[in-house]
Design a protein around this motif. Structure first.
Motif, PDB file in Angstrom:
ATOM      1  N   GLU A 154       0.812  -1.211   0.000  1.00 41.22           N
ATOM      2  CA  GLU A 154       0.000   0.000   0.000  1.00 41.22           C
ATOM      3  C   GLU A 154       0.851   1.268   0.000  1.00 41.22           C
ATOM      4  N   ALA A 155       0.497   2.199  -0.871  1.00 42.92           N
ATOM      5  CA  ALA A 155       1.122   3.524  -0.887  1.00 42.92           C
ATOM      6  C   ALA A 155       0.294   4.468  -0.013  1.00 42.92           C
ATOM      7  N   PRO A 156       0.915   5.482   0.590  1.00 40.97           N
ATOM      8  CA  PRO A 156       2.353   5.806   0.540  1.00 40.97           C
ATOM      9  C   PRO A 156       3.187   4.819   1.340  1.00 40.97           C
ATOM     10  N   TRP A 157       4.420   4.651   0.902  1.00 38.83           N
ATOM     11  CA  TRP A 157       5.328   3.719   1.544  1.00 38.83           C
ATOM     12  C   TRP A 157       6.158   4.421   2.606  1.00 38.83           C
ATOM     13  N   SER A 158       6.616   3.634   3.565  1.00 41.60           N
ATOM     14  CA  SER A 158       7.524   4.169   4.579  1.00 41.60           C
ATOM     15  C   SER A 158       8.806   4.663   3.906  1.00 41.60           C
ATOM     16  N   PRO A 159       9.347   5.802   4.331  1.00 42.39           N
ATOM     17  CA  PRO A 159      10.597   6.302   3.734  1.00 42.39           C
ATOM     18  C   PRO A 159      11.792   5.390   3.997  1.00 42.39           C
ATOM     19  N   ASP A 160      11.632   4.461   4.924  1.00 44.21           N
ATOM     20  CA  ASP A 160      12.721   3.534   5.246  1.00 44.21           C
ATOM     21  C   ASP A 160      12.735   2.308   4.341  1.00 44.21           C
ATOM     22  N   ILE A 161      11.796   2.261   3.388  1.00 45.06           N
ATOM     23  CA  ILE A 161      11.661   1.084   2.530  1.00 45.06           C
ATOM     24  C   ILE A 161      11.868   1.469   1.072  1.00 45.06           C
ATOM     25  N   ASP A 162      12.657   0.669   0.369  1.00 45.92           N
ATOM     26  CA  ASP A 162      12.811   0.829  -1.077  1.00 45.92           C
ATOM     27  C   ASP A 162      11.765  -0.075  -1.735  1.00 45.92           C
ATOM     28  N   PRO A 163      10.692   0.470  -2.260  1.00 44.92           N
ATOM     29  CA  PRO A 163       9.625  -0.381  -2.816  1.00 44.92           C
ATOM     30  C   PRO A 163      10.099  -1.247  -3.967  1.00 44.92           C
ATOM     31  N   ARG A 164      11.149  -0.815  -4.678  1.00 46.16           N
ATOM     32  CA  ARG A 164      11.646  -1.612  -5.804  1.00 46.16           C
ATOM     33  C   ARG A 164      12.148  -2.968  -5.327  1.00 46.16           C
ATOM     34  N   ARG A 165      12.800  -2.998  -4.174  1.00 48.75           N
ATOM     35  CA  ARG A 165      13.282  -4.270  -3.636  1.00 48.75           C
ATOM     36  C   ARG A 165      12.121  -5.157  -3.211  1.00 48.75           C
ATOM     37  N   VAL A 166      11.095  -4.538  -2.664  1.00 53.58           N
ATOM     38  CA  VAL A 166       9.918  -5.314  -2.242  1.00 53.58           C
ATOM     39  C   VAL A 166       9.237  -5.929  -3.458  1.00 53.58           C
ATOM     40  N   PHE A 167       9.066  -5.156  -4.524  1.00 47.75           N
ATOM     41  CA  PHE A 167       8.409  -5.690  -5.724  1.00 47.75           C
ATOM     42  C   PHE A 167       9.270  -6.751  -6.407  1.00 47.75           C
ATOM     43  N   MET A 168      10.585  -6.631  -6.296  1.00 42.38           N
ATOM     44  CA  MET A 168      11.450  -7.658  -6.868  1.00 42.38           C
ATOM     45  C   MET A 168      11.283  -8.993  -6.140  1.00 42.38           C
ATOM     46  N   ALA A 169      10.936  -8.920  -4.837  1.00 42.75           N
ATOM     47  CA  ALA A 169      10.749 -10.140  -4.054  1.00 42.75           C
ATOM     48  C   ALA A 169       9.365 -10.745  -4.237  1.00 42.75           C
ATOM     49  N   MET A 170       8.429  -9.990  -4.802  1.00 41.57           N
ATOM     50  CA  MET A 170       7.025 -10.418  -4.901  1.00 41.57           C
ATOM     51  C   MET A 170       6.819 -11.375  -6.069  1.00 41.57           C
ATOM     52  N   ASP A 171       6.028 -12.407  -5.845  1.00 43.07           N
ATOM     53  CA  ASP A 171       5.651 -13.341  -6.907  1.00 43.07           C
ATOM     54  C   ASP A 171       4.860 -12.563  -7.968  1.00 43.07           C
ATOM     55  N   PRO A 172       5.325 -12.528  -9.224  1.00 43.64           N
ATOM     56  CA  PRO A 172       4.615 -11.769 -10.261  1.00 43.64           C
ATOM     57  C   PRO A 172       3.165 -12.204 -10.436  1.00 43.64           C
ATOM     58  N   LEU A 173       2.872 -13.472 -10.145  1.00 45.59           N
ATOM     59  CA  LEU A 173       1.502 -13.962 -10.289  1.00 45.59           C
ATOM     60  C   LEU A 173       0.571 -13.350  -9.243  1.00 45.59           C
ATOM     61  N   LYS A 174       1.138 -12.874  -8.131  1.00 44.80           N
ATOM     62  CA  LYS A 174       0.327 -12.304  -7.049  1.00 44.80           C
ATOM     63  C   LYS A 174       0.455 -10.782  -6.948  1.00 44.80           C
ATOM     64  N   ASP A 175       1.157 -10.183  -7.882  1.00 45.14           N
ATOM     65  CA  ASP A 175       1.426  -8.740  -7.882  1.00 45.14           C
ATOM     66  C   ASP A 175       0.242  -7.987  -8.475  1.00 45.14           C
ATOM     67  N   VAL A 176      -0.702  -7.556  -7.629  1.00 47.42           N
ATOM     68  CA  VAL A 176      -1.935  -6.938  -8.133  1.00 47.42           C
ATOM     69  C   VAL A 176      -1.717  -5.539  -8.694  1.00 47.42           C
ATOM     70  N   GLU A 177      -0.599  -4.896  -8.379  1.00 47.22           N
ATOM     71  CA  GLU A 177      -0.318  -3.562  -8.925  1.00 47.22           C
ATOM     72  C   GLU A 177       0.523  -3.619 -10.197  1.00 47.22           C
TER      73      GLU A 177
END
Length: 344
Positions: A154-177
């Motif tokens: 969910e956005a907005p994201w915490s400033p302590d988190i790089d969302p790109r790394r989180v999305f890289m870890a996410m299963d593409p089949l479950k990536d609703v965004e």
């Protein structure tokens, strides 16, 4: 200039002018000119002709009803949920929240009600204060959870988190965004099976009024990974000429004033006025700002009403359609996951 042939009856046309005292005065002055020796029927005819001419010049616009468009998208999602449930699949969306921002709390209620309407199970995990590694760990656990079909950071994201790394870890089949590298790569290749919800909403809104993308000049005031970047790709997929403006653009008027369609998502209330917009253009306002207890967009709505061809209101424009596409994307993810498991 693109043509407009409404595809759906979701864009309500209104007139923004009336027969004003000025128009009546013009008619009366004309009657005075005609008064010497002209019969009454001619006088009435002159009055009618003048007033009719002015009525024809009244500027007509479309205020685009996002709620109506959202209803259609939700109906499609609901029908697909029913088919999944027939084979024992209950679509489930898990939302990861990394901040306690007020906007996120407001949207939580909107999202949950939409899930209830469509038939999607919705769970929210509060990760406020969690480290980046802890968030990634939660994502990896959800990747393995067979009861979960969709994951939303969910956005907005915490400033302590790089969302790109989180999305890289996410299963593409479950990536609703649609923001994982795999899904973004597919978007660039022209496959939009899972595309980010807000860009999908913008495209659908434009199509609902019959906007012709091919050859049109379209300006996007936003270059984020959630809106501006994927939206610009989707516009290019439709052969539009795309200009992207952002905080480092020196003079956005140079671009916006020439556009057939202006899409603004800057998060700055009242940023866009007549000085930024070509007369007769389409304005899609993605901004949602709270000012003095009211929710307003990035465009000066009232100022543009009698100036543009079509415009989305805030609220009631892009927001409902974005939520509806989150529902549809979740269902698509459930179908893809179920297909991989041989269930459907």
């Amino acid at each position: 200039m693109p043509t407009f042939s409404p595809r759906y009856a979701f864009a309500a046309p209104i007139t923004t002018d009336k027969i004003t005292p000025k128009i009546i005065a013009r008619a009366v002055n004309s009657l005075t000119t005609f008064s010497g020796g002209i019969y009454g029927s001619t006088l009435i005819g002159g009055l009618c002709a003048i007033v009719y001419k002015d009525i024809l010049n009244i500027h007509t616009i479309m205020i685009i009803d996002g709620r109506k468009i959202a209803e259609r998208v939700e109906r499609q999602a609901r029908e697909r949920v029913e088919r999944l449930r027939e084979v024992g699949v209950k679509p489930k969306l898990v939302v990861l929240s990394t901040t306690s921002a007020e906007g996120a709390k407001i949207y939580e209620g909107v999202r949950r009600r939409a899930c209830d309407r469509v038939g999607i199970i919705c769970e929210r995990i509060d990760l406020t204060g969690a480290s980046e590694e802890e968030v990634i760990g939660e994502v990896e656990a959800l990747n393995q959870d067979e009861s979960v079909h969709g994951i939303l950071l969910e956005a907005p994201w915490s400033p302590d988190i790089d969302p790109r790394r989180v999305f890289m870890a996410m299963d593409p089949l479950k990536d609703v965004e649609g923001l994982s590298p795999c899904n973004l790569g597919a978007l660039i290749a022209g496959r939009e099976d899972i595309a980010p919800c807000t860009p999908r909403a913008v495209i659908e809104i434009a199509q609902s009024i019959g906007f012709e993308f091919e050859g049109a000049d379209v300006v996007v005031v936003n270059h984020s990974m959630v809106v501006g970047k994927p939206l610009s790709i989707m516009l290019l997929n439709r052969n539009a000429t795309v200009h992207v403006c952002h905080v480092y653009t020196k003079n956005i008027v140079d671009s916006t004033k020439k556009s057939d369609m202006l899409i603004v998502a800057a998060g700055v209330p009242g940023l866009i006025g007549r000085e930024h917009v070509k007369e007769g253009a389409v304005v899609i306002d993605v901004g949602m700002n709270r000012v003095n207890g009211r929710v307003v967009g990035d465009a000066r709505f009232d100022e543009l009403l009698d100036y543009v061809k079509a415009i989305t209101p805030v609220p009631g424009g892009v927001g409902p359609v974005t939520t509806a596409y989150l529902m549809l994307n979740t269902v698509i993810c459930a179908e893809r996951v179920s297909s991989m498991r041989g269930i459907i």
